[in-house]
Design a protein around this motif. Structure first.
Motif, PDB file in Angstrom:
ATOM      1  N   PRO A  11       0.829  -1.213   0.000  1.00  0.00           N
ATOM      2  CA  PRO A  11       0.000   0.000   0.000  1.00  0.00           C
ATOM      3  C   PRO A  11       0.861   1.260   0.000  1.00  0.00           C
ATOM      4  CG  PRO A  11      -0.770  -1.568   1.647  1.00  0.00           C
ATOM      5  CD  PRO A  11       0.546  -2.094   1.153  1.00  0.00           C
ATOM      6  N   TYR A  13       0.424   4.059   1.556  1.00  0.00           N
ATOM      7  CA  TYR A  13       0.667   4.603   2.900  1.00  0.00           C
ATOM      8  C   TYR A  13       1.829   3.873   3.573  1.00  0.00           C
ATOM      9  CZ  TYR A  13      -1.540   0.652   5.335  1.00  0.00           C
ATOM     10  OH  TYR A  13      -1.828  -0.589   5.834  1.00  0.00           O
ATOM     11  N   THR A  51      -4.276   9.075   2.294  1.00  0.00           N
ATOM     12  CA  THR A  51      -3.199   8.083   2.301  1.00  0.00           C
ATOM     13  C   THR A  51      -2.033   8.563   3.158  1.00  0.00           C
ATOM     14  OG1 THR A  51      -3.791   7.253   0.107  1.00  0.00           O
ATOM     15  CG2 THR A  51      -1.542   6.860   0.854  1.00  0.00           C
ATOM     16  N   GLN A  54      -2.857   8.429   6.865  1.00  0.00           N
ATOM     17  CA  GLN A  54      -2.774   7.092   7.445  1.00  0.00           C
ATOM     18  C   GLN A  54      -1.334   6.747   7.809  1.00  0.00           C
ATOM     19  OE1 GLN A  54      -5.371   4.725   8.133  1.00  0.00           O
ATOM     20  NE2 GLN A  54      -3.631   3.888   9.266  1.00  0.00           N
TER      21      GLN A  54
END
Length: 242
Positions: A11, A13, A51, A54
């Motif tokens: 991901p 993030y 994003t 996070q």
């Protein structure tokens, strides 16, 4: 330089989070450094602010970063490690670590002991007690929010000025002999007003310590409740097998 791979199974993030960790661990980002804002990250790397948020939230929760309301997000300073053995004051602990202690007195008043306080201090309901609310700092960094209660009869001449220093030192100079204390520790999240005073985000982790301090006579000297910032403090408990 951070390279975002939008085709990676990792991901985005997590990629941002890993990059910032590496920068901190390698010393390229130093304690106290301000990191770019969510908007700056978002615009520079063409990713959503959600994003970025996070990634930063995860690093705050892990203790790598800390937020200061109205100022931004900073690389966390090294945690102060305190050992829960022996009876020392906040002032003594901070000086022992080569730092400069400071107390910001938020309020100082004499009140009739409410039910909970009278029970904790083992005094009669409505007994006159000092109520002191103080912010505790080290090298100008806010570390703890403390509320303490002491029976007025023990320190009848205590003043606001005295409350900005070490109460333990003042008590001993007044001829009292402190012997021991009991503590109860509880992890929880900071409420809005607490977070504002501690310069952290609402909901950030804090450690609540309830302490009762006794004189060598066995009488109660002080009851206090202190909230310590989770990103600034760690505690070590010394134990022996008996």
């Amino acid at each position: 330089m951070l390279q975002i791979d939008k085709q990676s199974p990792l991901p985005i993030y997590y990629q941002i989070e890993s990059y910032l960790k590496q920068q901190i661990d390698a010393g390229f980002l130093q304690p106290g450094d301000l990191i770019p804002s969510e908007r700056e990250f978002s615009e520079q790397y063409d990713v959503s602010r959600m994003t970025v948020r996070q990634a930063i939230k995860n690093l705050v929760n892990e203790g790598y970063l800390h937020r200061q309301k109205g100022r931004g997000t900073f690389v966390a300073t090294n945690k102060i490690s305190m050992t829960l053995s022996g009876l020392t004051s906040f002032t003594e602990e901070i000086k022992h670590r080569g730092m400069r202690p400071y107390t910001r007195l938020l309020s100082f008043q004499t009140i009739p002991a409410p039910y909970k306080v009278s029970r904790r201090l083992s005094v009669a309901l409505d007994t006159p007690v000092y109520e002191m609310k103080r912010l505790r700092l080290a090298d100008e960094q806010v570390l703890a929010l403390e509320t303490a209660y002491i029976p007025v009869t023990l320190l009848p001449d205590l003043t606001e000025e005295d409350a900005t220093g070490s109460i333990y030192e003042y008590a001993e100079q007044a001829g009292l002999h402190l012997k021991n204390a009991t503590q109860t520790l509880e992890a929880r999240s900071a409420a809005s007003e607490e977070a504002q005073l501690l310069t952290i985000e609402p909901g950030a982790p804090v450690l609540l310590i309830d302490q009762r301090t006794y004189l060598d006579s066995g009488d109660m000297f002080e009851y206090s409740r202190a909230l310590f910032r989770g990103d600034s403090y760690s505690f070590t408990v010394a134990m022996e097998r008996t």
